[in-house]
Design an enzyme around this catalytic site. Structure first.
Site, PDB file in Angstrom:
ATOM      1  N   THR A   1       6.463  -1.962  -8.775  1.00 55.47           N
ATOM      2  CA  THR A   1       6.664  -3.333  -9.216  1.00 55.47           C
ATOM      3  C   THR A   1       7.267  -3.320 -10.620  1.00 55.47           C
ATOM      4  O   THR A   1       6.852  -2.547 -11.489  1.00 55.47           O
ATOM      5  CB  THR A   1       5.322  -4.089  -9.226  1.00 55.47           C
ATOM      6  OG1 THR A   1       4.769  -4.040  -7.906  1.00 55.47           O
ATOM      7  CG2 THR A   1       5.521  -5.539  -9.625  1.00 55.47           C
TER       8      THR A   1
ATOM      9  N   THR B   1       0.825  -1.210   0.000  1.00 57.29           N
ATOM     10  CA  THR B   1       0.000   0.000   0.000  1.00 57.29           C
ATOM     11  C   THR B   1       0.860   1.262   0.000  1.00 57.29           C
ATOM     12  O   THR B   1       0.364   2.353   0.273  1.00 57.29           O
ATOM     13  CB  THR B   1      -0.928   0.030   1.233  1.00 57.29           C
ATOM     14  OG1 THR B   1      -0.126  -0.043   2.418  1.00 57.29           O
ATOM     15  CG2 THR B   1      -1.933  -1.109   1.204  1.00 57.29           C
TER      16      THR B   1
ATOM     17  N   HIS C   1       6.032   0.186  13.612  1.00 54.44           N
ATOM     18  CA  HIS C   1       5.402  -0.218  12.359  1.00 54.44           C
ATOM     19  C   HIS C   1       5.584  -1.722  12.157  1.00 54.44           C
ATOM     20  O   HIS C   1       6.592  -2.305  12.571  1.00 54.44           O
ATOM     21  CB  HIS C   1       5.983   0.557  11.170  1.00 54.44           C
ATOM     22  CG  HIS C   1       7.437   0.252  10.876  1.00 54.44           C
ATOM     23  ND1 HIS C   1       7.825  -0.657   9.917  1.00 54.44           N
ATOM     24  CD2 HIS C   1       8.582   0.732  11.419  1.00 54.44           C
ATOM     25  CE1 HIS C   1       9.143  -0.721   9.879  1.00 54.44           C
ATOM     26  NE2 HIS C   1       9.624   0.116  10.771  1.00 54.44           N
TER      27      HIS C   1
ATOM     28  N   HIS D   1       3.464  -5.391   9.937  1.00 56.88           N
ATOM     29  CA  HIS D   1       2.292  -5.976   9.278  1.00 56.88           C
ATOM     30  C   HIS D   1       1.486  -6.778  10.297  1.00 56.88           C
ATOM     31  O   HIS D   1       1.463  -8.018  10.268  1.00 56.88           O
ATOM     32  CB  HIS D   1       2.736  -6.865   8.120  1.00 56.88           C
ATOM     33  CG  HIS D   1       3.448  -6.146   7.025  1.00 56.88           C
ATOM     34  ND1 HIS D   1       2.945  -4.989   6.448  1.00 56.88           N
ATOM     35  CD2 HIS D   1       4.622  -6.398   6.381  1.00 56.88           C
ATOM     36  CE1 HIS D   1       3.776  -4.574   5.496  1.00 56.88           C
ATOM     37  NE2 HIS D   1       4.806  -5.404   5.445  1.00 56.88           N
TER      38      HIS D   1
END
Length: 360
Positions: free
Chosen positions: A295, A89, A145, A147
């Site tokens: 990407t 994101t 931070h 995930h």
């Protein structure tokens, strides 16, 4: 008779001394009780005076002075910000800004790296992290931070509540980007071979054979990240999880932005928490690490594939959550930012003042 007459004064003398002794003991006991009562009263009075003094100090620290601007809450040295970042994101770009700023702005950046990149923590690990994050004073102010799904600190008895922030992305865009990222990597670590580097299957081909990496259930990530650790949060397409995610986003998060408008997110965050993010907007535009990872190769799905996803309840729930966040973020932008002639965005100055402050 003479002997008896001799002992009577002695008995009277002993008796009178005993009476005096008893009276003295009684008087001493009464005085001691009164002294103890007086001490207790003085202690209560001292506590009351201390309480009044403390209250006055708090009031003097927190009550706005009409002649002086009030202090910002982010000046506190115990500032605790948590970014439970959703994969793919733009999170690496944003975290790069935090690492670039931490030394200059005097805060700590800490990465929560879970075993096996698991997004769920055990209850005991949640408790450990809550305790460490709120009691590791040498690492405050802190920017954490990782995930990891949302954790409600209050549920673990913590008085201190962290400021949660996050960024989300349009669901299918995120999944397609992640699909090709696993195969081709990005421009961040160009020499690193990804897990699926030998699989050159297109996203459309994967969908036709019902592959794992392109399955609609793989969309289910942003809703559960905001929903939390409850089992139902991770049930793909759950309406309960969707509503819980919306509730947490509104009530538990300081700011949630979108990848497509990351510059505006950074600008609002800098204006809101300047002690931590002063200079973030400039770094976003000019920093070497704070750029969006791209990407290496990505092909957009066919119309047939898009229709397949649009008819899926998992996509519908994730898309509804994204639009909910987007609408809220646009409202925040409207009240927080202004656009210049060249299209650059800047934060609005303070839009309120104190008036009619009494007593003078």
């Amino acid at each position: 008779m003479t002997r008896v007459t001799h002992w009577l004064p002695l008995r009277a003398m002993v008796h009178s001394k005993l009476v005096l002794l008893v009276a003295f003991i009684i008087i001493f006991a009464v005085v001691e009780i009164q002294v103890r009562n007086l001490q207790a009263t003085l202690e209560q009075l001292d506590e009351s005076l201390h309480s009044i003094h403390s209250r006055k100090l708090r009031d003097s620290d927190t009550s706005p002075d009409p002649d002086q601007p009030p202090r910002n809450h982010d000046d506190s040295q115990d500032l605790l910000v948590i970014y439970n970042r959703v994969p793919k994101t733009g999170s690496t770009s944003f975290v790069g800004i935090a690492y670039d700023l931490c030394k200059e702005n005097g805060f700590n950046v800490l990465h929560i790296n879970t075993t096996g990149n698991n997004h769920i923590m055990s209850v005991q690990d949640q408790m450990r992290w809550v305790w460490n994050a709120t009691h590791w004073e040498s690492r405050l102010p802190a920017f954490y931070h990782g995930h990891v799904a949302f954790i409600d600190f209050a549920a673990f008895g913590s008085v201190q509540k962290p400021m949660y922030i996050n960024i989300i992305r349009r669901p299918l865009d995120r999944l397609v980007s992640y699909y090709f990222f696993l195969r081709y990597g990005d421009d961040f670590r160009t020499r690193l071979l990804r897990h699926r580097n030998t699989n050159k299957e297109t996203f459309d081909e994967c969908v036709k054979r019902s592959g794992y990496d392109c399955h609609p259930d793989r969309l289910w990530i942003q809703v559960p990240f905001f929903c939390g650790h409850a089992e139902e949060c991770w049930n793909p397409g759950s309406r309960w999880a969707l509503e819980q995610a919306k509730y947490n986003m509104i009530s538990k998060y300081l700011l949630v932005g979108v990848t497509e408008e990351l510059e505006e997110f950074v600008a609002i965050l800098e204006a809101t928490l300047p002690s931590m993010f002063k200079g973030a907007s400039n770094l976003y535009k000019t920093g070497k690490k704070s750029h969006l990872r791209r990407t290496t190769k990505k092909e957009w799905p066919s119309e047939e594939t898009l229709e397949f996803f649009h008819n899926n309840p998992v996509w519908q729930a994730e898309e509804e959550f994204y639009n909910f966040v987007l609408e809220n973020f646009h409202a925040v932008k409207q009240h927080s930012l202004t656009a210049g002639d060249a299209g650059q965005v800047t934060a609005l100055d303070q839009q309120f003042i104190y008036q009619k402050v009494r007593p003078r």
